[in-house]
Design an enzyme around this catalytic site. Sequence first.
Site, PDB file in Angstrom:
ATOM      1  N   ASP A 150      42.355  43.745  46.701  1.00  0.00           N
ATOM      2  CA  ASP A 150      42.809  42.318  46.834  1.00  0.00           C
ATOM      3  C   ASP A 150      44.415  41.501  46.703  1.00  0.00           C
ATOM      4  OD1 ASP A 150      40.557  42.427  45.191  1.00  0.00           O
ATOM      5  OD2 ASP A 150      41.330  41.884  43.223  1.00  0.00           O
ATOM      6  N   HIS A 194      45.586  31.990  45.077  1.00  0.00           N
ATOM      7  CA  HIS A 194      45.215  32.786  43.715  1.00  0.00           C
ATOM      8  C   HIS A 194      44.961  32.056  42.756  1.00  0.00           C
ATOM      9  CE1 HIS A 194      45.774  36.644  41.103  1.00  0.00           C
ATOM     10  NE2 HIS A 194      45.155  37.243  42.414  1.00  0.00           N
ATOM     11  N   TYR A 197      42.433  36.666  38.914  1.00  0.00           N
ATOM     12  CA  TYR A 197      42.403  37.084  36.999  1.00  0.00           C
ATOM     13  C   TYR A 197      40.516  37.367  36.684  1.00  0.00           C
ATOM     14  CZ  TYR A 197      46.898  34.712  38.264  1.00  0.00           C
ATOM     15  OH  TYR A 197      47.874  35.054  38.797  1.00  0.00           O
ATOM     16  N   HIS A 232      44.542  47.133  44.903  1.00  0.00           N
ATOM     17  CA  HIS A 232      45.489  45.964  45.669  1.00  0.00           C
ATOM     18  C   HIS A 232      46.075  46.588  46.914  1.00  0.00           C
ATOM     19  CE1 HIS A 232      44.664  44.433  41.175  1.00  0.00           C
ATOM     20  NE2 HIS A 232      44.038  43.919  41.489  1.00  0.00           N
TER      21      HIS A 232
END
Length: 267
Positions: free
Chosen positions: A72, A126, A163, A213
């Site tokens: 991500d 985001h 999230y 990530h």
Amino acid sequence: MASIRQLVALVAAGGGAWLLPGCGRAERARPAAEWTQAPGTAALPSRRAPREPYQGETVDCTRAKCVALTFDDGPGPHTARLLDHLARARARATFFVVGAQAEANAALLRRIVAERHELGNHTWSHARLTGLPAEGVRREVQRTQQAVHRCTGVRPRLFRPPYAVTDARVARAAGLPQIMWSVDPMDWRAADPERTVRAVLRDVHPGAIVLLHDTHAPTVAAVPQILARLERRGYRFVTVSELFGGTRLRAGRTYRQAPGLLPVKTP
């Protein structure tokens, strides 16, 4: 618009400076550490792996032990090194990209496509989508769809809400299958790569989707060990779409692993 075959040839030949109209001219991207609260780390140097892009092979995940590694928030300063690691292991992955980061790192985006990985949509900025009106959600998703398409000729078919914050209204407005995960090593908290390796190895299972990530340097440093040790266990590394094989992923539904877990409607 250039064909995908032309894009692959350009990237493989080192044509990273070539830009489609409007690609690579984004405003300055917000640092990904602001999204994950990851500790600051210095950018690692990177070199392209000295081999041809992996053309891949068909893997039947109903017969093989498959796992989907997903990354991500990029692309960013550590993504090229990650791609080197994946190329050496002949592994595929799925990148849920942030639109602003994608436009600012267009050459990396094209390299991801050229090396046969999958691109997913992680919104433009985001944003916490449940705090936006439906039109704001659509704008976050569609702006990223358009940016990725301008840079690569590809439109992402999968979506991951930032999230993991979503609801039925967000799911409808996004208009794509929502891909969550079944393994979360909390890599953005770990300064020690071995901690991330241990967490993945502890929780992984056939059909797992692993959340990682590529904006976090210790995560990228952990990837070679994750790949090597899972390969010794017999795992094959596939994209999310490959993991689900012939299963049709439906817009607005949430998926956390495959097979063996039916799609779950968002609350």
